[in-house]
Design a protein around this motif. Structure first.
Motif, PDB file in Angstrom:
ATOM      1  N   LEU A 111      -6.518  44.170  11.103  1.00 40.66           N
ATOM      2  CA  LEU A 111      -6.501  42.714  11.219  1.00 40.66           C
ATOM      3  C   LEU A 111      -7.457  42.101  10.207  1.00 40.66           C
ATOM      4  CD1 LEU A 111      -5.652  40.125  12.957  1.00 40.66           C
ATOM      5  CD2 LEU A 111      -7.842  40.459  14.131  1.00 40.66           C
ATOM      6  N   LEU A 112      -7.032  41.014   9.593  1.00 39.74           N
ATOM      7  CA  LEU A 112      -7.910  40.186   8.773  1.00 39.74           C
ATOM      8  C   LEU A 112      -8.162  38.886   9.516  1.00 39.74           C
ATOM      9  CD1 LEU A 112      -9.364  39.366   6.104  1.00 39.74           C
ATOM     10  CD2 LEU A 112      -7.160  38.443   5.341  1.00 39.74           C
ATOM     11  N   VAL A 113      -9.419  38.618   9.861  1.00 42.01           N
ATOM     12  CA  VAL A 113      -9.792  37.320  10.410  1.00 42.01           C
ATOM     13  C   VAL A 113     -10.090  36.420   9.216  1.00 42.01           C
ATOM     14  CG1 VAL A 113     -11.354  36.046  11.919  1.00 42.01           C
ATOM     15  CG2 VAL A 113     -10.746  38.419  12.468  1.00 42.01           C
ATOM     16  N   PHE A 114      -9.262  35.381   9.040  1.00 39.44           N
ATOM     17  CA  PHE A 114      -9.308  34.577   7.823  1.00 39.44           C
ATOM     18  C   PHE A 114      -9.844  33.176   8.106  1.00 39.44           C
ATOM     19  CE2 PHE A 114      -7.586  31.715   4.615  1.00 39.44           C
ATOM     20  CZ  PHE A 114      -7.861  32.404   3.443  1.00 39.44           C
ATOM     21  N   TYR A 115     -10.777  32.736   7.236  1.00 44.34           N
ATOM     22  CA  TYR A 115     -11.361  31.393   7.339  1.00 44.34           C
ATOM     23  C   TYR A 115     -10.964  30.598   6.091  1.00 44.34           C
ATOM     24  CZ  TYR A 115     -14.193  34.152  10.558  1.00 44.34           C
ATOM     25  OH  TYR A 115     -14.605  35.015  11.560  1.00 44.34           O
ATOM     26  N   HIS A 116     -10.247  29.508   6.300  1.00 39.93           N
ATOM     27  CA  HIS A 116      -9.744  28.728   5.174  1.00 39.93           C
ATOM     28  C   HIS A 116     -10.861  28.000   4.438  1.00 39.93           C
ATOM     29  CE1 HIS A 116     -10.292  24.755   7.024  1.00 39.93           C
ATOM     30  NE2 HIS A 116      -9.852  25.268   8.163  1.00 39.93           N
ATOM     31  N   GLY A 117     -10.614  27.718   3.163  1.00 39.53           N
ATOM     32  CA  GLY A 117     -11.540  26.932   2.370  1.00 39.53           C
ATOM     33  C   GLY A 117     -11.317  25.442   2.555  1.00 39.53           C
ATOM     34  N   GLY A 118     -12.150  24.662   1.855  1.00 39.70           N
ATOM     35  CA  GLY A 118     -12.058  23.209   1.943  1.00 39.70           C
ATOM     36  C   GLY A 118     -13.406  22.547   2.126  1.00 39.70           C
ATOM     37  N   GLY A 119     -14.462  23.236   1.683  1.00 34.68           N
ATOM     38  CA  GLY A 119     -15.791  22.627   1.736  1.00 34.68           C
ATOM     39  C   GLY A 119     -16.295  22.331   3.121  1.00 34.68           C
ATOM     40  N   TRP A 120     -15.776  23.036   4.124  1.00 28.08           N
ATOM     41  CA  TRP A 120     -16.130  22.824   5.535  1.00 28.08           C
ATOM     42  C   TRP A 120     -15.717  21.426   6.032  1.00 28.08           C
ATOM     43  CZ3 TRP A 120     -20.191  23.942   2.005  1.00 28.08           C
ATOM     44  CH2 TRP A 120     -20.574  25.273   1.935  1.00 28.08           C
ATOM     45  N   VAL A 121     -14.971  20.677   5.213  1.00 27.60           N
ATOM     46  CA  VAL A 121     -14.594  19.294   5.542  1.00 27.60           C
ATOM     47  C   VAL A 121     -13.078  19.125   5.580  1.00 27.60           C
ATOM     48  CG1 VAL A 121     -14.750  16.874   4.808  1.00 27.60           C
ATOM     49  CG2 VAL A 121     -16.725  18.392   4.522  1.00 27.60           C
ATOM     50  N   VAL A 122     -12.373  19.750   4.656  1.00 22.84           N
ATOM     51  CA  VAL A 122     -10.919  19.658   4.595  1.00 22.84           C
ATOM     52  C   VAL A 122     -10.345  21.062   4.766  1.00 22.84           C
ATOM     53  CG1 VAL A 122     -11.051  17.639   3.102  1.00 22.84           C
ATOM     54  CG2 VAL A 122     -10.785  19.901   2.071  1.00 22.84           C
ATOM     55  N   GLY A 123      -9.018  21.154   4.714  1.00 22.22           N
ATOM     56  CA  GLY A 123      -8.354  22.431   4.923  1.00 22.22           C
ATOM     57  C   GLY A 123      -7.956  22.599   6.376  1.00 22.22           C
ATOM     58  N   SER A 124      -6.986  23.473   6.605  1.00 19.77           N
ATOM     59  CA  SER A 124      -6.444  23.641   7.951  1.00 19.77           C
ATOM     60  C   SER A 124      -5.645  24.936   8.021  1.00 19.77           C
ATOM     61  CB  SER A 124      -5.523  22.460   8.295  1.00 19.77           C
ATOM     62  OG  SER A 124      -4.370  22.478   7.457  1.00 19.77           O
ATOM     63  N   LEU A 125      -5.125  25.218   9.190  1.00 21.74           N
ATOM     64  CA  LEU A 125      -4.213  26.349   9.324  1.00 21.74           C
ATOM     65  C   LEU A 125      -2.992  26.154   8.417  1.00 21.74           C
ATOM     66  CD1 LEU A 125      -4.218  26.897  13.207  1.00 21.74           C
ATOM     67  CD2 LEU A 125      -5.638  28.017  11.483  1.00 21.74           C
ATOM     68  N   ASP A 126      -2.527  24.926   8.306  1.00 24.61           N
ATOM     69  CA  ASP A 126      -1.338  24.665   7.486  1.00 24.61           C
ATOM     70  C   ASP A 126      -1.624  24.768   5.993  1.00 24.61           C
ATOM     71  OD1 ASP A 126       0.277  24.249   9.694  1.00 24.61           O
ATOM     72  OD2 ASP A 126      -0.069  22.087   9.728  1.00 24.61           O
ATOM     73  N   SER A 127      -2.797  24.328   5.561  1.00 24.08           N
ATOM     74  CA  SER A 127      -3.083  24.325   4.127  1.00 24.08           C
ATOM     75  C   SER A 127      -3.108  25.743   3.554  1.00 24.08           C
ATOM     76  CB  SER A 127      -4.418  23.623   3.846  1.00 24.08           C
ATOM     77  OG  SER A 127      -5.513  24.379   4.336  1.00 24.08           O
TER      78      SER A 127
END
Length: 356
Positions: free
Chosen positions: A111-127
Motif C-alpha cells: 500500500l502507498l499512503v499518498f498525500y496530495h500537494g498544494g501548499g497545504w492550502v489547495v489540492g484534493s482527492l480529485d486533483s
C-alpha cells in the motif's frame, strides 16, 4: 455551462498543441531555455506557454478561488482516468480518504499512503486522482489517498495530525484493506512530500510502526532558508517564490514557528532510522535544492536513498499526465522505484544513488 465549454475547448487546444510535429511545437514554445546547466524539456516549456495563454495560475487571490482554479487545471492536463482501477471512499479514523485498487493485485498487496500537494492550502482527492491511478497500476500497489485538512481553515499542525492518523489507521486495518502491514509506504508531492517525510519521522519518534518506503516528489523540507534554486527558478516556472510565501503564510503564519520539525523536517538533527526513500526533484523548481538537501541528509544518516533530479522538468510534473510524454516518463521511473523498494524492503546503505 459557459465555464465547462471554455475548459473543454482549452483542453482540446492543449491536446492539439502537443500533437503537432516537434518543429511546430518548438516554434510555439519558443527558443530552448537553459539555466544552471539544464535545458527545459519541450513538453514542459510548451506547458508553460499554454498556461500563460489560458490564464491559469497556481494562486488566485483567495484560497477558495485558488482551489477552484486548480480543479480547472486538472481537467486541462490531467488526462483521461487510468483504468482498470477500483476506487472507493474510506474513513481513516475520522480522516476522509480514497482507496485505489488496480486490477490483478491480491489481498496481501503493498500500500502507498499518498498525500496530495498544494501548499497545504489547495489540492484534493480529485486533483491527484489520475496520479494515484497511475501509481497504483504501474507500481502494482493499492493507494490510499488522504484528504487531510487544509489551511487556512485548519492551519499547522492539522495536516500533520491527519496524515499521521491515516497512516496508523492503514497499518492497523491492514486485513480489512487487503494489504500487507509490513509493506505500507508513504508518499506525496510538494506539500504532500513534506507530510510523507514528517509522518516517517513522527513514526521514528513514536517507535513505529515505520513506513516501508518514502516516495517523495519535490518535497518542501525547510521553511526557514531561501536556497539558490528559489532565486534561479522563483518566477516563470509554474510554482513561484511568491506562491511559496503565500502558501506558508496560510499554513503557518508565525515565521518563528517554522523551525518546528513537523514543518521543516530538514532541520531534524538525526534522521537515522528513517525509511528508505526515492526523492525526486525537478530541475526548474524553486524547491529543488531543499529536496536534494533532504536526500543528502538522509544518506548521511545511513538511510538508503535514490536521489533523482528530473533536470528538464518543472514543479507539478506528476499531475501533467494528459499531455506530452516526458511527464509520464518521469512518473514511470518513480513507480518503478516504489515497486522495487517495497519488494526489496529496507536495505542498509549510507550512499546516495543519483538516477541518471
Amino acid at each position: 455551462m459557459t465555464t465547462r465549454l471554455l475548459v473543454r475547448a482549452q483542453a482540446l487546444g492543449a491536446k492539439a498543441a502537443y500533437a503537432l510535429p516537434r518543429p511546430l511545437r518548438r516554434v510555439l514554445a519558443g527558443k530552448p531555455i537553459r539555466i544552471d546547466g539544464q535545458e527545459l524539456s519541450l513538453d514542459a516549456q510548451l506547458m508553460l506557454v499554454l498556461q500563460k495563454i489560458s490564464g491559469q495560475s497556481l494562486v488566485v487571490d483567495t484560497p477558495e478561488n485558488s482551489r477552484k482554479r486548480l480543479e480547472i487545471g486538472k481537467s486541462l492536463v490531467g488526462g483521461d482516468p487510468i483504468e482498470p482501477v477500483t476506487v472507493r471512499g474510506v474513513n481513516a479514523d475520522g480522516v476522509p480518504a480514497r482507496l485505489y485498487t488496480p486490477a490483478g493485485v491480491g489481498e496481501d498487496a503493498p500500500l502507498l499512503v499518498f498525500y496530495h500537494g498544494g501548499g497545504w492550502v489547495v489540492g484534493s482527492l480529485d486533483s491527484h486522482d489520475n496520479t494515484c491511478r497511475f501509481l497504483a497500476v504501474n507500481a502494482r500497489v493499492k493507494v490510499l489517498s488522504v484528504d487531510y485538512r487544509l489551511a487556512p481553515e485548519h492551519p499547522f499542525p492539522a495536516g500533520v495530525e491527519d496524515s499521521v492518523t491515516a497512516f496508523r489507521w492503514a497499518v492497523a486495518n491492514a486485513a480489512a484493506l487487503g494489504i500487507d502491514p509490513a509493506r505500507v509506504a508513504v508518499g506525496g508531492d510538494s506539500a504532500g512530500g513534506n507530510l510523507a517525510a514528517v509522518v516517517s519521522h513522527q513514526q521514528v519518534l513514536a517507535g513505529g510502526p515505520l513506513p516501508a518506503f518514502q516516495l517523495l516528489f519535490y518535497p518542501g523540507t525547510d521553511g526557514t532558508t531561501r536556497r539558490r534554486s528559489r532565486d534561479l527558478f522563483g518566477d516563470g516556472f509554474f510554482l513561484t517564490s511568491d506562491n511559496m510565501d503565500w502558501f506558508m503564510s496560510h499554513y503557518q503564519p508565525d515565521e518563528s514557528q517554522r523551525t518546528d520539525q513537523r514543518f521543516s523536517v530538514l532541520l531534524v538533527d538525526d534522521l537515522s532510522g528513517m525509511p528508505p526513500a526515492y526523492v525526486a526533484t525537478a530541475g526548474f523548481d524553486p524547491l529543488r535544492d531543499e529536496g536534494e538537501a533532504f536526500a543528502d541528509k538522509l544518506a548521511a544518516a545511513g538511510v538508503p536513498v535514490v536521489k533523482s533530479r528530473q533536470a528538464d522538468l518543472i514543479h507539478g510534473y506528476i499531475n501533467f499526465l494528459g499531455v506530452g510524454h516526458r511527464f509520464r516518463e518521469a512518473l514511470s521511473e518513480a513507480a518503478g522505484a516504489l515497486r522495487t523498494g517495497l519488494e526489496l524492503g529496507q536495505r542498509k546503505s549510507p550512499d546516495v544513488r543519483t538516477a541518471k
